[in-house]
Design an enzyme around this catalytic site. Structure first.
Site, short mmCIF file in Angstrom:
data_model
loop_
_atom_site.label_atom_id
_atom_site.label_comp_id
_atom_site.label_asym_id
_atom_site.label_seq_id
_atom_site.Cartn_x
_atom_site.Cartn_y
_atom_site.Cartn_z
N ASN A 9 0.84 -1.19 0.00
CA ASN A 9 0.00 0.00 0.00
C ASN A 9 0.89 1.26 0.00
O ASN A 9 1.54 1.59 1.00
CB ASN A 9 -0.89 -0.07 1.25
N LYS A 12 0.44 3.98 2.76
CA LYS A 12 1.00 3.64 4.08
C LYS A 12 2.50 3.92 4.11
O LYS A 12 3.05 4.43 5.07
CB LYS A 12 0.74 2.16 4.40
N ASP A 68 -1.85 -4.76 10.60
CA ASP A 68 -3.18 -5.26 10.26
C ASP A 68 -4.17 -4.35 10.99
O ASP A 68 -3.91 -3.92 12.11
CB ASP A 68 -3.35 -6.72 10.72
N GLY A 151 -12.89 2.44 2.81
CA GLY A 151 -13.45 1.44 3.72
C GLY A 151 -14.65 1.95 4.50
O GLY A 151 -15.61 2.47 3.94
N TYR A 152 -14.58 1.84 5.83
CA TYR A 152 -15.71 2.16 6.70
C TYR A 152 -15.76 3.65 7.10
O TYR A 152 -16.57 4.02 7.93
CB TYR A 152 -15.64 1.29 7.96
N LYS A 173 -8.05 13.46 9.53
CA LYS A 173 -8.20 12.05 9.93
C LYS A 173 -6.86 11.50 10.43
O LYS A 173 -6.78 10.87 11.48
CB LYS A 173 -8.70 11.22 8.74
N HIS A 178 -6.19 5.51 14.03
CA HIS A 178 -5.63 4.30 14.64
C HIS A 178 -4.25 3.98 14.07
O HIS A 178 -3.33 3.66 14.79
CB HIS A 178 -6.60 3.13 14.41
N ARG A 179 -4.14 4.10 12.71
CA ARG A 179 -2.87 3.76 12.08
C ARG A 179 -1.79 4.74 12.52
O ARG A 179 -0.66 4.35 12.83
CB ARG A 179 -3.04 3.82 10.56
P1 ITT Z 1 -2.83 -4.16 3.18
O1 ITT Z 1 -3.06 -5.38 4.06
O2 ITT Z 1 -2.44 -4.49 1.78
O3 ITT Z 1 -1.89 -3.20 3.82
P2 ITT Z 1 -5.69 -3.67 3.64
O4 ITT Z 1 -6.75 -3.03 2.81
O5 ITT Z 1 -5.91 -5.12 4.03
O6 ITT Z 1 -4.25 -3.38 3.01
P3 ITT Z 1 -5.75 -3.05 6.47
O7 ITT Z 1 -5.34 -4.42 6.87
O8 ITT Z 1 -5.04 -1.91 7.09
O9 ITT Z 1 -5.60 -2.77 4.91
O10 ITT Z 1 -7.30 -2.87 6.76
C1 ITT Z 1 -8.26 -3.93 6.58
C2 ITT Z 1 -9.62 -3.34 6.28
O11 ITT Z 1 -10.08 -2.59 7.43
C3 ITT Z 1 -9.62 -2.36 5.12
O12 ITT Z 1 -9.78 -3.03 3.88
C4 ITT Z 1 -10.82 -1.47 5.48
O13 ITT Z 1 -12.03 -2.08 5.10
C5 ITT Z 1 -10.77 -1.43 7.01
N1 ITT Z 1 -10.02 -0.24 7.44
C6 ITT Z 1 -8.77 -0.22 7.97
N2 ITT Z 1 -8.36 1.03 8.21
C7 ITT Z 1 -9.37 1.83 7.82
C8 ITT Z 1 -9.56 3.23 7.82
O14 ITT Z 1 -8.62 4.08 8.22
N3 ITT Z 1 -10.71 3.72 7.35
C9 ITT Z 1 -11.69 2.89 6.92
N4 ITT Z 1 -11.59 1.56 6.88
C10 ITT Z 1 -10.45 1.03 7.33
#
Ligand code: ITT
Length: 196
Positions: A9, A12, A68, A151-152, A173, A178-179
């Site tokens: 990603n 990131k 994750d 995402g959400y 944001k 969280h990240r």
């Molecule tokens: P990589 O594993 O390739 O890094 P990923 O899409 O799986 O990418 P994450 O493991 O960080 O990324 O997140 C898993 C899911 O959680 C992601 O696909 C979103 O649906 C949700 N998510 C995580 N962080 C989010 C955020 O900041 N805003 C909204 N949704 C989020």
């Protein structure tokens, strides 16, 4: 010193590069010749993140970290959790992940709307394993609002805010996400350890 971030990603990677300000060389999977998607088959963020980090460490022998993340909704017993990326698919739901969260909450009588985003980072530094966690508390609204983020984001309003993560500038944001909080904990550790 060289550290691999086990992700594909780009956003990131650029976020962490901006934070450490060139003091440490951070490269991603593709830059290290790893083009496969590393699976995340476990039931906790910690196991999934460490699995990705160990995969890279065992292959290349270079210190590395992986993350994750996901959304935990209290009234859904922590779902979608580690299944956040494929929540609808895993439940054979024809709508989106976001729609499934709203649908499930809609089936409950007067549910709590409390939720949190969580990120866990697993670091393997010179063979030693470490974890860093970051989270942000908030509430799930009744219908999506906003177009930014991913995402959400359109259904999550952080505590103390009136807008969703998808209604604000991404900088706003990132300041509380969280990240970012997990990344801050990682950067603090590397600083204390004399690596930064
Ligand atoms: P990589 O594993 O390739 O890094 P990923 O899409 O799986 O990418 P994450 O493991 O960080 O990324 O997140 C898993 C899911 O959680 C992601 O696909 C979103 O649906 C949700 N998510 C995580 N962080 C989010 C955020 O900041 N805003 C909204 N949704 C989020």
């Amino acid at each position: 010193m060289k550290l691999i971030f086990a992700t594909s990603n780009r956003s990131k990677i650029s976020e962490i590069r901006a934070r450490i300000d060139g003091k440490l060389e951070i490269t991603d999977l593709a830059e290290n010749g790893i083009n496969e998607d590393i699976p995340e088959p476990f039931f906790t963020f910690e196991e999934n993140a460490m699995h990705k980090a160990r995969y890279v460490y065992n292959k290349l022998g270079i210190s590395c970290f992986a993350d994750d993340s996901g959304l935990e909704v209290a009234a859904l017993n922590g779902e979608p959790g580690v299944f956040s990326a494929r929540y609808a698919q895993k439940n054979d739901f024809s709508g989106s992940n976001t729609e499934l969260v709203l649908h499930r909450l809609g089936q409950l009588a007067n549910p709590s709307r409390a939720a949190r985003f969580v990120t866990v980072i697993a670091l393997i530094l010179n063979g030693k394993e470490h974890f860093f966690r970051g989270s942000v508390e908030g509430n799930i609204i009744e219908a999506p609002k906003g177009n930014s983020g991913f995402g959400y984001d359109p259904i999550f309003v952080p505590e103390g805010w009136s807008e969703t993560f998808a209604e604000v500038d991404q900088k706003k944001k990132i300041a509380i996400s969280h990240r970012s909080r997990a990344m801050n904990n990682l950067v603090d550790f590397l600083t204390l350890d004399g690596k930064l």
